[in-house]
Motif scaffolding. Structure first.
Motif, PDB file in Angstrom:
ATOM      1  N   ALA A 176      64.377  33.879  42.630  1.00  0.00           N
ATOM      2  CA  ALA A 176      65.411  34.358  41.746  1.00  0.00           C
ATOM      3  C   ALA A 176      66.746  34.822  42.793  1.00  0.00           C
ATOM      4  O   ALA A 176      67.675  34.440  42.685  1.00  0.00           O
ATOM      5  N   LEU A 177      66.384  35.641  43.686  1.00  0.00           N
ATOM      6  CA  LEU A 177      67.199  36.111  44.815  1.00  0.00           C
ATOM      7  C   LEU A 177      67.986  34.895  45.268  1.00  0.00           C
ATOM      8  O   LEU A 177      69.238  34.980  45.301  1.00  0.00           O
ATOM      9  N   ALA A 178      67.042  34.105  45.817  1.00  0.00           N
ATOM     10  CA  ALA A 178      67.470  32.983  46.769  1.00  0.00           C
ATOM     11  C   ALA A 178      68.650  32.039  46.048  1.00  0.00           C
ATOM     12  O   ALA A 178      69.622  31.645  46.434  1.00  0.00           O
ATOM     13  N   LYS A 179      68.121  31.963  44.593  1.00  0.00           N
ATOM     14  CA  LYS A 179      69.043  30.904  43.671  1.00  0.00           C
ATOM     15  C   LYS A 179      70.215  31.630  43.236  1.00  0.00           C
ATOM     16  O   LYS A 179      71.344  30.742  43.128  1.00  0.00           O
ATOM     17  N   SER A 180      70.302  32.979  43.354  1.00  0.00           N
ATOM     18  CA  SER A 180      71.655  33.844  42.930  1.00  0.00           C
ATOM     19  C   SER A 180      72.642  33.709  44.261  1.00  0.00           C
ATOM     20  O   SER A 180      73.997  33.739  44.054  1.00  0.00           O
ATOM     21  N   MET A 181      72.130  33.583  45.359  1.00  0.00           N
ATOM     22  CA  MET A 181      73.094  33.526  46.609  1.00  0.00           C
ATOM     23  C   MET A 181      73.853  32.098  46.877  1.00  0.00           C
ATOM     24  O   MET A 181      73.454  31.433  48.006  1.00  0.00           O
ATOM     25  N   VAL A 182      74.689  31.788  45.848  1.00  0.00           N
ATOM     26  CA  VAL A 182      75.548  30.738  46.202  1.00  0.00           C
ATOM     27  C   VAL A 182      76.794  30.768  45.903  1.00  0.00           C
ATOM     28  O   VAL A 182      77.383  31.844  45.337  1.00  0.00           O
ATOM     29  N   GLY A 183      77.726  29.812  46.224  1.00  0.00           N
ATOM     30  CA  GLY A 183      79.085  29.947  45.536  1.00  0.00           C
ATOM     31  C   GLY A 183      79.906  31.297  46.391  1.00  0.00           C
ATOM     32  O   GLY A 183      79.665  31.448  47.419  1.00  0.00           O
ATOM     33  N   ASP A 184      80.335  32.279  45.448  1.00  0.00           N
ATOM     34  CA  ASP A 184      81.306  33.315  46.089  1.00  0.00           C
ATOM     35  C   ASP A 184      80.404  34.544  46.083  1.00  0.00           C
ATOM     36  O   ASP A 184      81.128  35.327  46.475  1.00  0.00           O
ATOM     37  N   HIS A 185      79.271  34.148  46.336  1.00  0.00           N
ATOM     38  CA  HIS A 185      78.202  35.410  46.376  1.00  0.00           C
ATOM     39  C   HIS A 185      78.470  35.882  48.015  1.00  0.00           C
ATOM     40  O   HIS A 185      78.635  34.951  48.539  1.00  0.00           O
TER      41      HIS A 185
END
Length: 196
Positions: A17-26
């Motif tokens: 969940a953390l890794a998938k969230s760290m994309v785009g403008d993160h």
């Protein structure tokens, strides 16, 4: 861009969940997933996501936590993280290890802290007759499950709930809360003040 190392012991659902969230403008990216169990399913999941992995089996270090932590530090420091996230990491860390990462280490705990630090949180909440349970993201300090809270989510305890049923519903909220708190934490963190 902040660099995030994630420590796991098992399947790594919160890590995913953390890794998938760290994309785009993160403001952060995952740079390492490390485990105390070379057979942890989360290591395979991390590799499948293209994240570097490391494993330091804690069992040969029985009775010598400092030596285990010294070995674990090697891949962590090599990854040069700014933030260390515990995501189902089931080893108690020494005060010396925690102090090294003070103000930069996060954990998610499956209870509404300060209630029920430690293990068996869902069973304890049900047995106490609580009407709700939940999860907490907090900064890690030398006192177990006691650091400053960054966020909580609540889940009702239903009539006839079992610890497993409650755990499954809480886990859904963990996968929402932890990424939300990590993003806010990474946004606030000064640039260039990584862990050394």
């Amino acid at each position: 861009m902040k660099r995030v190392a994630i420590l796991i012991s098992g399947g790594g659902s919160n890590m995913v969940a953390l890794a998938k969230s760290m994309v785009g403008d993160h403001p952060a990216r995952p740079v390492l997933v490390a485990s105390n169990d070379p057979n942890a399913g989360g290591l395979v999941r991390a590799r499948d996501m293209g994240i570097a992995t490391a494993a330091v089996d804690h069992r040969p270090f029985k009775g010598d936590r400092a030596a285990f932590e010294a070995a674990l530090l090697e891949p962590i420091l090599a990854a040069e993280p700014d933030i260390l996230c515990l995501a189902g990491f089931m080893r108690v860390l020494t005060p010396a290890f925690v102090q090294r990462f003070e103000g930069r280490m996060l954990n998610i705990h499956p209870s509404l802290l300060p209630k029920y630090p430690g293990l068996h949180t869902h069973r304890r909440a049900i047995e106490a007759g609580d009407s709700e349970a939940g999860c907490t993201v907090h900064e890690v300090t030398a006192i177990l499950d006691d650091g400053p809270m960054l966020g909580q989510m609540r889940v009702p305890i239903l009539p006839g709930d079992t610890p497993d049923a409650l755990a499954a519903r809480v886990l859904v909220q963990e996968h929402i809360l932890y990424p939300t708190c990590l993003r806010a934490f990474a946004d606030r963190l000064p640039i260039g003040a990584g862990i050394r």
